[in-house]
Design a protein around this motif. Structure first.
Motif, mmCIF file in Angstrom:
data_model
loop_
_atom_site.group_PDB
_atom_site.id
_atom_site.type_symbol
_atom_site.label_atom_id
_atom_site.label_comp_id
_atom_site.label_asym_id
_atom_site.label_seq_id
_atom_site.Cartn_x
_atom_site.Cartn_y
_atom_site.Cartn_z
ATOM 1 N N ASP A 1 0.827 -1.201 0.000
ATOM 2 C CA ASP A 1 0.000 0.000 0.000
ATOM 3 C C ASP A 1 0.867 1.258 0.000
ATOM 4 O O ASP A 1 0.598 2.230 -0.712
ATOM 5 C CB ASP A 1 -0.899 -0.023 1.248
ATOM 6 N N LEU A 2 1.933 1.224 0.819
ATOM 7 C CA LEU A 2 2.825 2.376 0.895
ATOM 8 C C LEU A 2 3.583 2.585 -0.414
ATOM 9 O O LEU A 2 3.806 3.727 -0.831
ATOM 10 C CB LEU A 2 3.815 2.190 2.048
ATOM 11 N N VAL A 3 3.984 1.492 -1.055
ATOM 12 C CA VAL A 3 4.683 1.611 -2.343
ATOM 13 C C VAL A 3 3.758 2.236 -3.380
ATOM 14 O O VAL A 3 4.169 3.103 -4.164
ATOM 15 C CB VAL A 3 5.182 0.231 -2.822
ATOM 16 N N THR A 4 2.494 1.819 -3.387
ATOM 17 C CA THR A 4 1.511 2.412 -4.311
ATOM 18 C C THR A 4 1.371 3.901 -4.054
ATOM 19 O O THR A 4 1.352 4.720 -4.984
ATOM 20 C CB THR A 4 0.140 1.725 -4.146
ATOM 21 N N SER A 5 1.274 4.269 -2.774
ATOM 22 C CA SER A 5 1.151 5.679 -2.398
ATOM 23 C C SER A 5 2.395 6.462 -2.799
ATOM 24 O O SER A 5 2.306 7.593 -3.293
ATOM 25 C CB SER A 5 0.917 5.793 -0.887
ATOM 26 N N LEU A 6 3.566 5.862 -2.620
ATOM 27 C CA LEU A 6 4.821 6.515 -2.991
ATOM 28 C C LEU A 6 4.896 6.743 -4.499
ATOM 29 O O LEU A 6 5.320 7.809 -4.963
ATOM 30 C CB LEU A 6 6.002 5.669 -2.516
ATOM 31 N N LYS A 7 4.461 5.765 -5.285
ATOM 32 C CA LYS A 7 4.479 5.909 -6.740
ATOM 33 C C LYS A 7 3.498 6.977 -7.198
ATOM 34 O O LYS A 7 3.770 7.715 -8.164
ATOM 35 C CB LYS A 7 4.174 4.567 -7.408
ATOM 36 N N ASP A 8 2.359 7.065 -6.517
ATOM 37 C CA ASP A 8 1.403 8.141 -6.829
ATOM 38 C C ASP A 8 2.043 9.508 -6.594
ATOM 39 O O ASP A 8 1.854 10.441 -7.370
ATOM 40 C CB ASP A 8 0.144 7.997 -5.964
ATOM 41 N N TYR A 9 2.787 9.610 -5.501
ATOM 42 C CA TYR A 9 3.482 10.862 -5.197
ATOM 43 C C TYR A 9 4.524 11.184 -6.268
ATOM 44 O O TYR A 9 4.639 12.327 -6.729
ATOM 45 C CB TYR A 9 4.139 10.760 -3.823
ATOM 46 N N ILE A 10 5.271 10.162 -6.697
ATOM 47 C CA ILE A 10 6.292 10.371 -7.739
ATOM 48 C C ILE A 10 5.640 10.827 -9.043
ATOM 49 O O ILE A 10 6.130 11.752 -9.711
ATOM 50 C CB ILE A 10 7.109 9.079 -7.960
ATOM 51 N N ARG A 11 4.525 10.193 -9.396
ATOM 52 C CA ARG A 11 3.825 10.583 -10.628
ATOM 53 C C ARG A 11 3.332 12.027 -10.538
ATOM 54 O O ARG A 11 3.387 12.792 -11.515
ATOM 55 C CB ARG A 11 2.662 9.630 -10.901
ATOM 56 N N ALA A 12 2.833 12.405 -9.345
ATOM 57 C CA ALA A 12 2.355 13.778 -9.167
ATOM 58 C C ALA A 12 3.502 14.770 -9.302
ATOM 59 O O ALA A 12 3.356 15.841 -9.923
ATOM 60 C CB ALA A 12 1.687 13.918 -7.800
ATOM 61 N N GLU A 13 4.659 14.441 -8.754
ATOM 62 C CA GLU A 13 5.826 15.309 -8.868
ATOM 63 C C GLU A 13 6.292 15.406 -10.323
ATOM 64 O O GLU A 13 6.651 16.482 -10.810
ATOM 65 C CB GLU A 13 6.963 14.771 -7.990
ATOM 66 N N GLU A 14 6.296 14.258 -11.012
ATOM 67 C CA GLU A 14 6.711 14.259 -12.420
ATOM 68 C C GLU A 14 5.748 15.084 -13.273
ATOM 69 O O GLU A 14 6.166 15.819 -14.177
ATOM 70 C CB GLU A 14 6.790 12.825 -12.943
ATOM 71 N N ASN A 15 4.447 14.959 -12.969
ATOM 72 C CA ASN A 15 3.437 15.728 -13.692
ATOM 73 C C ASN A 15 3.623 17.226 -13.455
ATOM 74 O O ASN A 15 3.533 18.049 -14.376
ATOM 75 C CB ASN A 15 2.044 15.290 -13.240
ATOM 76 N N LYS A 16 3.919 17.574 -12.213
ATOM 77 C CA LYS A 16 4.150 18.973 -11.852
ATOM 78 C C LYS A 16 5.380 19.527 -12.581
ATOM 79 O O LYS A 16 5.340 20.620 -13.169
ATOM 80 C CB LYS A 16 4.333 19.057 -10.335
ATOM 81 N N LEU A 17 6.467 18.782 -12.578
ATOM 82 C CA LEU A 17 7.687 19.230 -13.249
ATOM 83 C C LEU A 17 7.504 19.313 -14.761
ATOM 84 O O LEU A 17 8.078 20.193 -15.415
ATOM 85 C CB LEU A 17 8.843 18.278 -12.910
ATOM 86 N N GLU A 18 6.719 18.396 -15.302
ATOM 87 C CA GLU A 18 6.463 18.429 -16.747
ATOM 88 C C GLU A 18 5.715 19.709 -17.138
ATOM 89 O O GLU A 18 6.017 20.333 -18.166
ATOM 90 C CB GLU A 18 5.651 17.193 -17.147
ATOM 91 N N LYS A 19 4.765 20.113 -16.313
ATOM 92 C CA LYS A 19 4.022 21.349 -16.568
ATOM 93 C C LYS A 19 4.954 22.563 -16.483
ATOM 94 O O LYS A 19 4.895 23.481 -17.307
ATOM 95 C CB LYS A 19 2.864 21.487 -15.578
ATOM 96 N N ILE A 20 5.813 22.570 -15.471
ATOM 97 C CA ILE A 20 6.752 23.684 -15.311
ATOM 98 C C ILE A 20 7.730 23.730 -16.479
ATOM 99 O O ILE A 20 8.043 24.806 -17.017
ATOM 100 C CB ILE A 20 7.499 23.559 -13.966
ATOM 101 N N LYS A 21 8.215 22.566 -16.881
ATOM 102 C CA LYS A 21 9.163 22.491 -18.005
ATOM 103 C C LYS A 21 8.515 22.985 -19.295
ATOM 104 O O LYS A 21 9.120 23.742 -20.080
ATOM 105 C CB LYS A 21 9.655 21.063 -18.168
ATOM 106 N N SER A 22 7.273 22.557 -19.524
ATOM 107 C CA SER A 22 6.559 22.987 -20.734
ATOM 108 C C SER A 22 6.388 24.507 -20.750
ATOM 109 O O SER A 22 6.558 25.163 -21.794
ATOM 110 C CB SER A 22 5.194 22.287 -20.793
ATOM 111 N N TRP A 23 6.032 25.077 -19.596
ATOM 112 C CA TRP A 23 5.869 26.530 -19.474
ATOM 113 C C TRP A 23 7.196 27.248 -19.729
ATOM 114 O O TRP A 23 7.258 28.249 -20.459
ATOM 115 C CB TRP A 23 5.338 26.839 -18.079
ATOM 116 N N ALA A 24 8.273 26.731 -19.175
ATOM 117 C CA ALA A 24 9.586 27.345 -19.351
ATOM 118 C C ALA A 24 10.030 27.301 -20.812
ATOM 119 O O ALA A 24 10.585 28.275 -21.342
ATOM 120 C CB ALA A 24 10.616 26.659 -18.452
ATOM 121 N N ASP A 25 9.810 26.157 -21.484
ATOM 122 C CA ASP A 25 10.197 26.024 -22.895
ATOM 123 C C ASP A 25 9.437 27.028 -23.763
ATOM 124 O O ASP A 25 9.999 27.641 -24.679
ATOM 125 C CB ASP A 25 9.937 24.591 -23.376
#
Length: 543
Positions: free
Chosen positions: A44-68
């Motif tokens: 359960d914790l691993v699933t929660s951790l992966k959800d957090y990683i995906r959310a961080e990656e999604n956030k960084l992708e949005k920031i990167k797209s805006w910066a580009d």
């Protein structure tokens, strides 16, 4: 306008179910059955951790797209800023970006995506294993190492008999095991596991640990066992790696002084000490008050060694179809019975409990499993003990028809009254789970052993094996050399008392540590009251 929406993991439903199961549990290491809940918690914790990683990656992708996008826009604008802003749309968008969109970007950057994961982890940690569990599991490994005569490398590589899911121990794992032994003032095992950690470091395994730290523990553990010469050698190895190590520098002088003193004493007494080659001789295990003949016999039987029955005695053991003197339940369908031992007489019933019944008994028992206790022979108080590593639960006949059916089956096959017997006890053994040699019946020096029950002494024991065990886990009788191995769906039965009511001391028995596997048993302790006509007394003390 930047649009950002982060969906947190939906783990609450799973979490609540898991917590309900874990909330009443403690001493996880004493029950493999309950330890399985921890695997689901970790998943359960691993699933929660992966959800957090995906959310961080999604956030960084949005920031990167805006910066580009802004990078290309500003590059074009800076070629001729005045001409660029001369276009009213560009001027409007610049105002909009700086007034609104950069503020949205700031909110995006500052948004915290850890809430879901941290909340999950914080709640789950309340139900994590404790230091006691980790120490208990470590001691179990050391117990298995001794009982089954396993070297540290065999355990570290996971190469255990019957093991399907092999797992290697890291340098850090070996070091941690050695540290726990050290904290228990167990220098014998400290040496074994620090030496294993050093070996794996020498083989090139990567680790945050260094050889200096390991050698520090290793040399001291060897010194504490009285081998100053080898302790000195390891101290010199340490100083070769770190010449300014303060403790090792002091130990070097002290060990050299003690060794010289020892050599002079030996020379004076005419003794010649042979030098032990580093790492070539197995350290001598520290003796203790448990190294008794019974202990040795117990461990030998657990390994499948020990006394062997003579061919003549073996020829008197039989297997048969059994209906207990034409009991109506078994006249047309007698059960299979075989003799396991002659003195004391131990019989095994085969295919006596179905898989469906086993699963129901386990289902009823698992939520109630609690650390198994023993009765203090002095105070009579129930307490946990290091020589009984399991969890148990009690099931009454009225809780489920399956339990009542099982109780009736035991009565039909033994001919003994169940109304005065104890409830069905279900036990699940933990890591290295065991129950060292003990009697089931109350001895003469324990006149009040079962006084509160008012049903007399334990006349007999019925033991169901509800699982197969890959390695270890035998029921052994050290005084006579008998070993009964677990086999799912079978049960063994023996009398603890002679017909005269005197205790049969040859029934002293033990549950060997489970080396590999998950051991489930259930037992019925049958008492004297109500058996007066079913098993009449004898005037001969040993009959």
């Amino acid at each position: 306008m930047i649009s950002f929406r982060m969906e947190l993991p939906c783990w609450w439903i799973l979490l609540l179910g898991c917590l309900q199961s874990l909330s009443a549990h403690s001493d996880f290491f004493t029950s493999i059955g309950q330890m399985t809940d921890l695997l689901y918690t970790e998943k359960d914790l691993v699933t929660s951790l992966k959800d957090y990683i995906r959310a961080e990656e999604n956030k960084l992708e949005k920031i990167k797209s805006w910066a580009d996008k802004l990078e290309s826009l500003t590059a074009a604008a800076m070629q001729d800023p005045e001409a660029f802003l001369g276009h009213p749309v560009n001027a409007f968008k610049l105002m909009k970006r700086l007034n609104t969109e950069w503020g949205d970007l700031e909110s995006l950057v500052l948004s915290d995506t850890t809430d879901g994961f941290i909340s999950n982890l914080t709640i789950q940690r309340q139900h994590f294993p404790t230091d006691e569990d980790q120490t208990g599991a470590a001691k179990a490994l050391l117990r298995l190492q001794d009982t089954y005569e396993l070297d540290a490398n065999t355990i570290s590589t996971g190469d255990l008999p019957g093991g399907m899911h092999k797992s290697r121990m890291t340098v850090d794992d070996c070091f941690e095991l050695g540290k726990i032994a050290y904290s228990e003032v167990d220098y014998y095992h400290t040496e074994l596991w620090m030496a294993q950690a050093l070996k794996q470091l020498g083989d090139g395994e990567e680790s945050t640990l260094d050889k200096v730290t390991v050698l520090d523990y290793l040399s001291y553990a060897i010194y504490q066992q009285g081998d100053i010469e080898r302790a000195l050698e390891y101290t010199k190895m340490l100083l070769a790696l770190d010449s300014e190590h303060q403790r090792a520098t002091g130990n070097l002088k002290y060990f050299e002084f003690q060794l010289e003193k020892q050599r002079k004493a030996d020379a004076e007494s005419g003794k010649v000490r042979g030098k032990r080659e580093t790492g070539q001789t197995k350290p001598k295990k520290k003796s203790n008050n448990q190294q008794l003949p019974e202990r040795k016999m117990y461990e030998m039987l657990c390994r499948g060694q020990g006394l062997k029955m003579t061919p003549r005695r073996q020829s008197r053991l039989f297997c048969r179809y059994y209906d207990n003197n034409h009991n109506p339940q078994y006249v047309l369908a007698p059960v299979k019975q075989e003799d396991e031992w002659d003195r004391p007489y131990i019989v095994r019933f085969l295919d006596i409990i179905s898989d469906k019944e086993i699963e129901m008994v386990k289902k009823l028992a698992k939520p109630r499993l609690r650390r198994a206790t023993i009765s203090n022979p002095i105070t009579g108080v129930l307490e946990t003990a290091p020589y009984r590593i399991s969890k148990s639960a009690w099931l009454t006949g009225y809780e489920d028809p399956v339990v009542e059916t099982i109780n009736q089956r035991i009565e039909d096959l033994t001919g003994l009254e169940m109304d005065t017997a104890e409830e069905l006890q279900v036990a699940n053994y933990g890591v290295g789970g065991q129950y060292e040699p003990h009697f089931d019946f109350g001895r003469k020096d324990e006149p009040d052993a079962f006084k509160e029950l008012g049903t007399g002494n334990r006349i007999a024991t019925w033991l169901f094996y509800m699982s197969d065990v890959s390695a270890g886990g035998a029921t052994v009788f050290p005084d006579v050399g008998a070993a009964v191995w677990p086999k799912k769906g079978t049960a063994v039965f023996w009398y603890n008392l002679f017909p005269s009511g005197e205790g049969d001391y040859s029934t002293r028995h033990a549950a060997c540590p489970v080396l590999v596997g998950n051991k489930w048993v259930s037992n019925k302790w049958i008492h004297e009251r109500g058996q007066e006509w079913r098993r009449p007394c004898s005037i001969n003390e040993t009959e």
